[in-house]
Enzyme design. Structure first.
Site, PDB file in Angstrom:
ATOM      1  N   GLU A  61      -1.771  -4.507   4.173  1.00 26.26           N
ATOM      2  CA  GLU A  61      -0.999  -5.572   4.815  1.00 26.26           C
ATOM      3  C   GLU A  61      -0.988  -6.835   3.960  1.00 26.26           C
ATOM      4  OE1 GLU A  61      -1.705  -4.154   9.417  1.00 26.26           O
ATOM      5  OE2 GLU A  61      -2.674  -5.982   8.746  1.00 26.26           O
ATOM      6  N   TYR A  83       4.317 -10.653   6.339  1.00 20.98           N
ATOM      7  CA  TYR A  83       4.381  -9.296   6.908  1.00 20.98           C
ATOM      8  C   TYR A  83       5.318  -8.310   6.219  1.00 20.98           C
ATOM      9  CZ  TYR A  83       1.517 -11.129  10.697  1.00 20.98           C
ATOM     10  OH  TYR A  83       0.507 -11.695  11.421  1.00 20.98           O
ATOM     11  N   GLU A  88       2.030   5.929   3.344  1.00 21.97           N
ATOM     12  CA  GLU A  88       2.848   6.989   2.752  1.00 21.97           C
ATOM     13  C   GLU A  88       3.445   6.542   1.415  1.00 21.97           C
ATOM     14  OE1 GLU A  88       3.280   7.197   7.278  1.00 21.97           O
ATOM     15  OE2 GLU A  88       3.116   5.645   5.743  1.00 21.97           O
TER      16      GLU A  88
END
Length: 140
Positions: free
Chosen positions: A51, A55, A62
């Protein structure tokens, strides 16, 4: 049966995804995700979510695993597993479904796991029906 089939590699994919999940950087959502991919050579590549305070700049597990696969010389995904601690099966987000589609066919298994075991199985084509992929662009 070949030891590199996705089904035979499932315990190894789960272990790799859970190990990656334990290294996730998720200080904002506290939602750690790990992913593991099986490539065409039978190798497993993993990634975790990272993170960011801004944002949209975060990275999905993945996508990180796909980066590891490409860096190692892989070109095809034969199976994927996503692990997250949730009461519902967690599958790749829409963007990651499309990223996986770049390297995988519709029939590739995508397993979902909680913090302990596999809880669901889908084919990539179920998660991203009527998808757009490299084959639409013709020969490379």
């Amino acid at each position: 049966m070949d030891d590199t089939t996705p089904e035979r590699q499932l315990p190894h994919l789960l272990a790799a995804a859970l190990a990656a999940r334990s290294r996730a950087y998720a200080p904002y959502s506290n939602f750690a995700v790990g992913a593991a991919l099986l490539d065409e050579h039978g190798r497993i590549h993993s990634g975790c979510n990272v993170e960011n305070a801004a944002y949209p700049e975060g990275l999905c597990a993945e996508a990180m695993a796909l980066g590891a696969l490409v860096l190692a010389g892989g070109t095809r995904v034969r199976a994927a597993l996503v692990a997250a601690d949730s009461t519902q099966a967690v599958t790749p987000c829409g963007g990651c479904r499309q990223k996986l589609r770049e390297f995988a066919d519709d029939g590739v298994p995508v397993w979902s796991a909680d913090a302990h075991a596999v809880v669901a199985r889908h084919a990539l084509g179920e998660l991203l029906p009527a998808s757009f992929g490299p084959d639409h662009l013709g020969p490379r």
